[in-house]
Enzyme design. Structure first.
Site, short mmCIF file in Angstrom:
data_model
loop_
_atom_site.label_atom_id
_atom_site.label_comp_id
_atom_site.label_asym_id
_atom_site.label_seq_id
_atom_site.Cartn_x
_atom_site.Cartn_y
_atom_site.Cartn_z
N SER A 84 48.86 138.17 133.72
CA SER A 84 48.08 139.39 133.61
C SER A 84 48.74 140.59 134.31
O SER A 84 48.26 141.71 134.19
CB SER A 84 46.70 139.17 134.24
OG SER A 84 46.81 138.83 135.63
N SER A 92 50.52 134.49 136.40
CA SER A 92 50.40 135.90 136.03
C SER A 92 51.39 136.85 136.69
O SER A 92 51.42 138.03 136.35
CB SER A 92 48.98 136.40 136.31
OG SER A 92 48.08 135.81 135.41
N LYS A 152 49.20 146.60 141.05
CA LYS A 152 48.34 146.14 139.97
C LYS A 152 46.93 146.69 140.19
O LYS A 152 46.42 146.67 141.31
CB LYS A 152 48.35 144.61 139.96
CG LYS A 152 47.60 143.95 138.82
CD LYS A 152 47.78 142.44 138.88
CE LYS A 152 47.08 141.72 137.76
NZ LYS A 152 47.32 140.25 137.83
#
Length: 459
Positions: A155, A179, A82
């Site tokens: 996210s 997330s 990420k």
């Protein structure tokens, strides 16, 4: 297993072929990079693709394995990070204009551990801006592999979409209110929010220091366990177990509610029926004041996030996406008493979850009350609260929670969440592996099979 579907094989299957000499890390990395080039224009799962670095790491892994140096199960396996994880020499944007040109000098702790495990870094995955629930227009939404008109979730949506679409074997995500698990549910993959503090977050840009967790996304609990072992430096035994006599607590309050889609409830009910058929014992469990979780999350999250961004918000407010800026401004309005009371509630909630888990090995709920929507709801809105209603308790308590694919509703994945006691991450993964084996074909959508990311070469 043929080379045409190797990108959807398990990590142990690929590793076995590496060690048998019938497949090489360079071949697999080239195949993954080619698939990224083909599919990512539609998915938007990656912000940065590190093709040259990946090929160099794959060549090194290939040479080491041939020479008898074996770094473990992830040696030569393509993964992704990420894009809020520091990578020395590779930009780390956090999905924001404010960090668009930021190139760290040092690696995050998890970057170091994955490199030491021999993993191949394909690139940095897309995310909501600073992991805070809003898409920055400079980067755009990550689209869902099952329906490109829908979101992959936030996210850690880029990580989940990349895994689901066969662009990488596993990925690292972060989870502050769901997330990792929400994107895992929307994309039909497995995602673990580990016990608080288990995975080091040094060099990972923070959202909320007391709620943030980091963990793996993969296509199975077994692969997620291998990723977790690399991230922690500790072995994780996640072998499936016999479900006969295993006691599961069903948190009934989270199986209903006006936000619960009938199709999601149906898939969850079928999974529970399958467990009973396998000899597991399902009992209803209750957690007092569970309806206060929504009101407790934001007084913790909002001011902690605003404290991180205070200087940038003063100096460059226009650089944020409007929704991100509104949430950051809202955080300064949360009073100290509200923040303290929310923190006190967290202690009571952890105590009550422990009590609810005292007579069972794990707790079961749907991960999210609906399938992937077209856009991510605002964190501080009613829809955002409903989306995180079943995931946020594990962030507030720090308990490990796993989301796995339980089946499909209208051709879209439905997540099932397994929560265990602190430190029982391996148990959550083991039970997840058992559930994945049990549900079997229930986890595969009905024909036409061409809708399955694992069976197509184009989106």
């Amino acid at each position: 297993m043929t080379d045409s579907n190797v990108l959807f094989a398990s990590i142990p299957q690929v590793g076995a072929r590496y060690r048998a000499g019938t497949l090489s890390p360079v071949e697999v990395t080239r195949a993954a990079l080619a698939r990224i080039q083909e599919l990512d224009p539609g998915l938007n799962a990656f912000i940065t693709v590190t093709a040259d670095l990946a090929l160099a790491q794959a060549a090194r892994a290939e040479a080491e394995l041939r020479a008898g140096t074996d770094r473990g199960p992830l040696h030569g396996i393509p993964v992704a990070l990420k894009d809020l994880v520091d990578t020395a020499g590779v930009r780390t944007t956090c999905g924001s204009r404010l960090r668009s040109g930021h190139v760290p000098d040092h690696d995050a702790a998890v970057t170091v551990r994955l490199r030491e495990a021999g993993a191949v870094l394909l690139g940095k995955t897309n995310l909501l801006e600073f992991a805070y629930g809003a898409v920055h227009p400079d980067y755009g939404q990550t689209n869902n592999p099952w329906d490109l008109s829908r979101t992959s979730g936030g996210s850690s949506g880029g990580s989940a979409a990349a895994v689901a679409a066969g662009l990488c074997f596993a990925a690292f995500g972060t989870d502050t209110g769901g997330s990792i698990r929400i994107p895992a549910a929307y994309c039909g993959v497995t995602g673990l929010k580990p016990t608080a503090g288990l995975v080091p977050l040094g060099g990972v840009f923070p959202l909320s220091w007391s709620l943030d967790h980091g963990g793996p996304l993969a296509r199975s609990s077994g692969d997620a366990a291998l990723m977790l072992a690399a991230l922690t430096g500790q072995p994780v035994n996640a072998a499936p177990r016999d479900l006969r006599g295993v006691r599961f607590g069903v948190l009934e309050e989270h199986t209903r509610g006006p936000e619960m889609q009938p199709g999601v409830a149906e898939v969850f009910g079928r999974a529970c029926d399958a467990l009973r058929g396998a000899g597991a014992v399902l009992v209803e469990v209750q957690v007092p004041d569970l309806d206060l979780v929504d009101a407790a999350l934001l007084p913790v999250l909002l001011p902690e996030a605003s404290a991180v961004h205070a200087a940038w918000l003063r100096e460059s407010p226009e650089a944020y996406a409007p929704a991100t800026r509104r949430q950051l401004e809202l955080g300064f309005t949360v009073g100290g008493v509200a923040h303290v009371r929310a923190q006190q509630f967290r202690h009571r909630l952890a105590r009550d979850f422990l009590a609810a888990l005292s007579g069972v090995e794990a707790m079961l709920t749907p991960t999210v009350p609906w399938v992937a929507p077209h856009e991510d709801p605002a964190v501080a809105g009613d829809q955002g609260s409903a989306e995180a209603r079943r995931t946020a308790p594990a962030n507030l308590t720090g308990f490990p929670a796993l989301s796995l694919n339980a089946g499909f509703s209208a051709g879209l994945p439905v997540g099932l969440q397994v929560t265990t006691r602190p430190g029982e991450d391996a148990l959550a993964l083991s039970l997840g592996a058992s559930l994945e084996a049990l549900l079997g074909e229930n986890r595969i959508p009905p024909p036409p099979a061409g809708t399955r990311p694992g069976e197509r070469t184009t989106l």
